[in-house]
Scaffold this motif. Structure first.
Motif, PDB file in Angstrom:
ATOM      1  N   GLY B  80       0.905  -1.129   0.099  1.00 58.63           N
ATOM      2  CA  GLY B  80       0.152  -0.019   0.122  1.00 58.63           C
ATOM      3  C   GLY B  80       0.885   1.380   0.006  1.00 58.63           C
ATOM      4  O   GLY B  80       2.085   1.225   0.188  1.00 58.63           O
ATOM      5  N   ASP B  84      -1.810   5.968   2.471  1.00 59.21           N
ATOM      6  CA  ASP B  84      -2.830   5.248   2.748  1.00 59.21           C
ATOM      7  C   ASP B  84      -3.042   4.495   4.028  1.00 59.21           C
ATOM      8  O   ASP B  84      -3.988   4.017   4.773  1.00 59.21           O
ATOM      9  CB  ASP B  84      -3.288   4.197   1.708  1.00 59.21           C
ATOM     10  CG  ASP B  84      -3.515   4.773   0.465  1.00 59.21           C
ATOM     11  OD1 ASP B  84      -3.845   5.798   0.211  1.00 59.21           O
ATOM     12  OD2 ASP B  84      -3.175   4.207  -0.613  1.00 59.21           O
ATOM     13  N   TYR B  85      -1.688   4.525   4.451  1.00 60.17           N
ATOM     14  CA  TYR B  85      -1.514   3.710   5.834  1.00 60.17           C
ATOM     15  C   TYR B  85      -2.526   4.130   7.002  1.00 60.17           C
ATOM     16  O   TYR B  85      -2.883   3.307   7.767  1.00 60.17           O
ATOM     17  CB  TYR B  85      -0.104   3.848   6.042  1.00 60.17           C
ATOM     18  CG  TYR B  85       1.108   2.965   5.637  1.00 60.17           C
ATOM     19  CD1 TYR B  85       0.620   2.501   4.325  1.00 60.17           C
ATOM     20  CD2 TYR B  85       2.083   2.855   5.967  1.00 60.17           C
ATOM     21  CE1 TYR B  85       1.430   1.537   3.664  1.00 60.17           C
ATOM     22  CE2 TYR B  85       3.156   1.858   5.570  1.00 60.17           C
ATOM     23  CZ  TYR B  85       2.765   1.492   4.119  1.00 60.17           C
ATOM     24  OH  TYR B  85       3.786   0.618   3.633  1.00 60.17           O
ATOM     25  N   TYR B  86      -2.419   5.422   7.159  1.00 59.23           N
ATOM     26  CA  TYR B  86      -2.798   5.976   8.391  1.00 59.23           C
ATOM     27  C   TYR B  86      -4.252   6.354   8.348  1.00 59.23           C
ATOM     28  O   TYR B  86      -4.716   7.126   9.295  1.00 59.23           O
ATOM     29  CB  TYR B  86      -1.927   7.059   8.623  1.00 59.23           C
ATOM     30  CG  TYR B  86      -1.072   6.712   9.736  1.00 59.23           C
ATOM     31  CD1 TYR B  86      -0.877   7.717  11.052  1.00 59.23           C
ATOM     32  CD2 TYR B  86      -0.539   5.440  10.050  1.00 59.23           C
ATOM     33  CE1 TYR B  86       0.101   7.326  11.983  1.00 59.23           C
ATOM     34  CE2 TYR B  86       0.349   5.168  10.922  1.00 59.23           C
ATOM     35  CZ  TYR B  86       0.517   6.064  12.113  1.00 59.23           C
ATOM     36  OH  TYR B  86       1.360   5.764  12.980  1.00 59.23           O
ATOM     37  N   GLU B  87      -4.988   5.890   7.161  1.00 58.78           N
ATOM     38  CA  GLU B  87      -6.265   6.527   7.248  1.00 58.78           C
ATOM     39  C   GLU B  87      -7.001   6.645   8.484  1.00 58.78           C
ATOM     40  O   GLU B  87      -7.291   5.606   9.444  1.00 58.78           O
ATOM     41  CB  GLU B  87      -7.133   5.588   6.410  1.00 58.78           C
ATOM     42  CG  GLU B  87      -7.497   6.336   5.025  1.00 58.78           C
ATOM     43  CD  GLU B  87      -8.551   5.536   4.296  1.00 58.78           C
ATOM     44  OE1 GLU B  87      -8.989   6.008   3.462  1.00 58.78           O
ATOM     45  OE2 GLU B  87      -8.250   4.097   4.383  1.00 58.78           O
ATOM     46  N   GLY B  88      -7.687   7.741   8.818  1.00 62.09           N
ATOM     47  CA  GLY B  88      -8.307   8.082   9.971  1.00 62.09           C
ATOM     48  C   GLY B  88      -7.818   8.055  11.408  1.00 62.09           C
ATOM     49  O   GLY B  88      -8.116   7.664  12.262  1.00 62.09           O
ATOM     50  N   GLU B  89      -6.436   7.980  11.140  1.00 56.02           N
ATOM     51  CA  GLU B  89      -5.646   7.834  12.630  1.00 56.02           C
ATOM     52  C   GLU B  89      -4.915   9.038  13.112  1.00 56.02           C
ATOM     53  O   GLU B  89      -4.223   9.100  13.870  1.00 56.02           O
ATOM     54  CB  GLU B  89      -4.625   6.910  12.297  1.00 56.02           C
ATOM     55  CG  GLU B  89      -5.160   5.424  11.940  1.00 56.02           C
ATOM     56  CD  GLU B  89      -4.545   4.364  12.676  1.00 56.02           C
ATOM     57  OE1 GLU B  89      -3.488   4.471  13.485  1.00 56.02           O
ATOM     58  OE2 GLU B  89      -4.796   3.216  12.688  1.00 56.02           O
ATOM     59  N   GLU B  92      -4.381   9.954  16.641  1.00 56.26           N
ATOM     60  CA  GLU B  92      -3.353   9.303  17.422  1.00 56.26           C
ATOM     61  C   GLU B  92      -2.028   9.720  17.271  1.00 56.26           C
ATOM     62  O   GLU B  92      -1.186   9.819  17.986  1.00 56.26           O
ATOM     63  CB  GLU B  92      -3.303   7.738  17.121  1.00 56.26           C
ATOM     64  CG  GLU B  92      -4.475   7.377  17.678  1.00 56.26           C
ATOM     65  CD  GLU B  92      -4.314   5.677  18.297  1.00 56.26           C
ATOM     66  OE1 GLU B  92      -3.061   5.311  17.727  1.00 56.26           O
ATOM     67  OE2 GLU B  92      -4.798   5.073  18.833  1.00 56.26           O
ATOM     68  N   GLU B  93      -1.754  10.589  16.191  1.00 55.56           N
ATOM     69  CA  GLU B  93      -0.546  11.077  15.712  1.00 55.56           C
ATOM     70  C   GLU B  93      -0.479  12.587  15.723  1.00 55.56           C
ATOM     71  O   GLU B  93      -0.525  13.158  14.706  1.00 55.56           O
ATOM     72  CB  GLU B  93       0.072  10.275  14.619  1.00 55.56           C
ATOM     73  CG  GLU B  93       0.342   8.964  14.573  1.00 55.56           C
ATOM     74  CD  GLU B  93       1.163   8.629  15.884  1.00 55.56           C
ATOM     75  OE1 GLU B  93       2.061   9.358  15.968  1.00 55.56           O
ATOM     76  OE2 GLU B  93       0.926   7.841  16.672  1.00 55.56           O
TER      77      GLU B  93
END
Lengths: 116, 529
Positions: B80, B84-89, B92-93
């Motif tokens: 990927g 796209d890895y972090y969708e909707g995160e 947290e970051e």
């Protein structure tokens, strides 16, 4: 409200739970974990998993051991720690509660007459 | 035929096509910009690299030893895109949010003419880059400042290389709302961390409402502070820029602007001034050291301002260190040179010559200035003047001039005497005497006329070692002097019984009496009016 965002938010919470659940029986390699997640269509790309695993490991829920591999660099096999196990148990409970609550609400809405 | 590159990925050696390599590198760069700033970033990246190595390894067969671009694309499909890895995160970051929320200043080399600085600035400000190009060209005409600024920005501003950076470059505009939003997000995480801490230490969470109010006030204050910092940054940039401009013109060009008028340095040129005090080679050393010692802090000021106003990740650690070391060296160099130069001033000496003025047709001595004596050309000189001691540099001949002091005392003998006293400093007493003797001062007697040069001067190539020339006329009682108007140039506080100022003494005859110099023909005691 952004639909994609909401979906992603929902998945995100579930994803961490799923990882722990997959690891509940025995230790797994990342690509095994991804395989199960892909089968159940929770995520589609593998990259997403690495930050999550590292973070869960740093939180003390997971530990890993190195295992030599025939087709590449040594692999990290993740497994649940004791803390991870009790964490998972808590999540199991709250998941059940959540599913119950959601289905209760949905059933009410869909078939209000039946409830009476 | 294709060129292949050998890479080491997760401890495994791969041969990889050049284009596949570029593709992979971009992918890894994007990963680094995504995770590199996180605490656990290195671990995440190395895990992912290992996995990539494994995927690529599975593509290698006996008949296909080289990784091609198709393999990389397949790998990307599995892993990927980092975006796209972090969708909707985001929540947290906080750090990645901070990077995503705002725009960053990058150089855009895709559509650039030179280094992409103007393009980057244009994108950052949403302005056609042509305006910045015009600005730099105009500034280039101002003593080349534009070029210097351009090079500085070129070095400091990073190039937008990865997709992530290119996105950042075009990100959201910097507005008050955006600042506020990012501040709020920062606050959110601070709050979360704080709550975690409270939980862990068994604090109660009963005061959430109160703390919310405080957080609200807090974020307003933080927004306010950020705006103030921006203003300070702009002030830094402007101050630094103009001081630098003045400074450069001072060094490189023979006249300057931006220097205050009251310093009376219209024709001030730093190397010329240094040349008065020290030898040629040292001048170059001092110039370089001086330039660095003052220029580096000025550049740092401008840079600090730019950092306060713009958001960009710069490679400033190494550059900063180099700059600091250079600055330190230049300061040490300046101190050392000054110390060595100081030795040249350690001893001082006076050389006195007394001349008898005889053969006067009458008792009256006429004093005037030699209008044809050598003097610095009026409009081509540089001078510093403190009290009566002046240093004058004739820039066409590079000769250093000074003004002598002329005084009259009551003589003890029957004969008029002229005392010429020269002084100078030197590294030893002997050299001080030598320097004093070398001072050139001319005067001559023509019957009853004494003609003085208006300036003494250093022989060509000699350095300034606090030279001075004092002229003392020992006038016996009963003798008369007449001051020509021109004598005001060298007269220095001549004592007289009526306490008349030097410039009022000219054009008149003065007689030496027992109690001092008195205006000739003046009734004694002076009339009270």
């Amino acid at each position: 409200m952004n639909l994609d965002n909401t979906k992603a938010q929902m998945k995100k919470g579930v994803l961490e739970y799923c990882i722990l659940a997959i690891l509940s029986e025995n230790s797994r390699y990342t690509s095994d974990i991804i395989q199960e997640l892909k089968e159940s269509k929770v995520i589609v790309v593998e990259g997403t998993l690495y930050p999550l695993l590292t973070r869960q490991k740093n939180a003390g829920l997971l530990s890993y051991r190195w295992e030599e591999s025939t087709q590449g660099p040594p692999r990290k096999y993740y497994e649940l720690t004791d803390k991870g196990k009790s964490f998972l148990k808590e999540l199991d409970n709250s998941w059940n509660d959540l599913v119950k609550a959601v289905s209760l609400i949905r059933n009410k809405k869909q078939t209000p007459e039946k409830q009476k | 035929m294709k060129k292949t590159i050998k890479i080491n990925l997760g401890g495994i050696i791969f041969h990889i096509d050049e284009d596949a390599y570029a593709n992979l590198k971009e992918y890894l760069n994007a990963l680094t910009s995504k995770f590199g700033h996180l605490e656990e970033g290195d671990e995440i990246i190395s895990d992912i690299e290992s996995r990539i190595a494994e995927i690529l390894q599975s593509e290698i067969k006996d008949e296909k030893q080289v990784i091609n671009i198709q393999d990389i694309e397949n790998m990307k499909k599995i892993m990927g895109e980092p975006e796209d890895y972090y969708e909707g995160e985001q929540e947290e970051e906080p750090v990645s949010v901070k990077y995503k929320a705002g725009k960053r200043l990058y150089r855009d080399q895709d559509n650039s003419i030179l280094g992409g600085v103007c393009n980057g600035l244009g994108i950052y400000f949403d302005v056609d880059p042509i305006w910045f190009r015009v600005l730099f060209v105009v500034l280039f005409l101002v003593y080349g400042t534009g070029l210097l600024m351009y090079i500085i920005l070129w070095v400091l501003i990073p190039k937008a290389e990865t997709t992530a950076q290119k996105l950042e470059m075009r990100g959201e505009n910097i507005t008050v709302q955006n600042i506020e939003r990012s501040v709020k997000k920062e606050y959110q995480t601070v709050k979360e961390n704080f709550n975690k801490m409270k939980d862990s230490k068994g604090y109660h969470r009963s005061r959430d409402a109160v703390s919310d109010v405080f957080h609200g006030i807090g974020s307003v204050i933080v927004v306010f502070l950020k705006i103030i910092l921006m203003i300070i940054g702009i002030v830094f940039i402007i101050t630094g820029f103009f001081t630098l401009l003045a400074f450069i013109s001072l060094f490189l060009f023979k006249h300057t602007f931006f220097l205050p008028d009251f310093m009376d340095m219209d024709y001030f040129y730093f190397p010329d001034m240094l040349g008065i005090f020290t030898h040629g080679n040292n001048v170059i050393f001092i110039m370089i050291a001086f330039f660095l010692a003052i220029g580096i802090p000025l550049l740092a000021l401008i840079y600090g301002g730019i950092k306060l106003v713009f958001r960009f990740k710069a490679r400033d650690k190494v550059i900063g260190l180099i700059a600091f070391v250079l600055w330190l060296l230049s300061v040490i160099c300046l101190f050392t040179i000054s110390a060595f130069e100081g030795i040249n001033f350690s001893e001082d000496a006076r050389v006195k010559n007394t001349f008898q003025i005889t053969g006067l047709p009458s008792d009256t001595l006429y004093l005037k200035i030699n209008e044809f004596s050598k003097k610095p050309v009026e409009f081509d000189k540089f001078y510093i003047e403190i009290e009566n001691v002046g240093i004058y540099l004739d820039k066409s001949t590079n000769e250093v001039f000074g003004k002598p002091e002329f005084d009259i005392r009551k003589g003890d003998s029957e004969i008029i005497e002229l005392e010429v006293q020269k002084r100078s400093n030197g590294s030893t007493y002997r050299s001080a005497v030598e320097n004093a003797k070398n001072l050139i001062y001319n005067w001559e007697q023509k019957d009853s006329l004494l003609i003085f040069d208006s300036y003494y001067r250093l022989p060509g190539g000699e350095q300034w070692r606090i030279p001075h020339v004092k002229l003392k006329l020992n006038l016996p009682v009963g003798k008369v002097v007449y001051f020509d108007d021109s004598m005001t140039k060298i007269m220095y506080n001549i004592n007289n019984t009526s306490n008349t100022y030097d410039y009022d003494m000219v054009g008149k005859k003065w007689i030496m009496q027992n109690d001092g110099l008195t205006q000739f023909g003046f009734s004694y005691p002076p009339v009270n009016e």
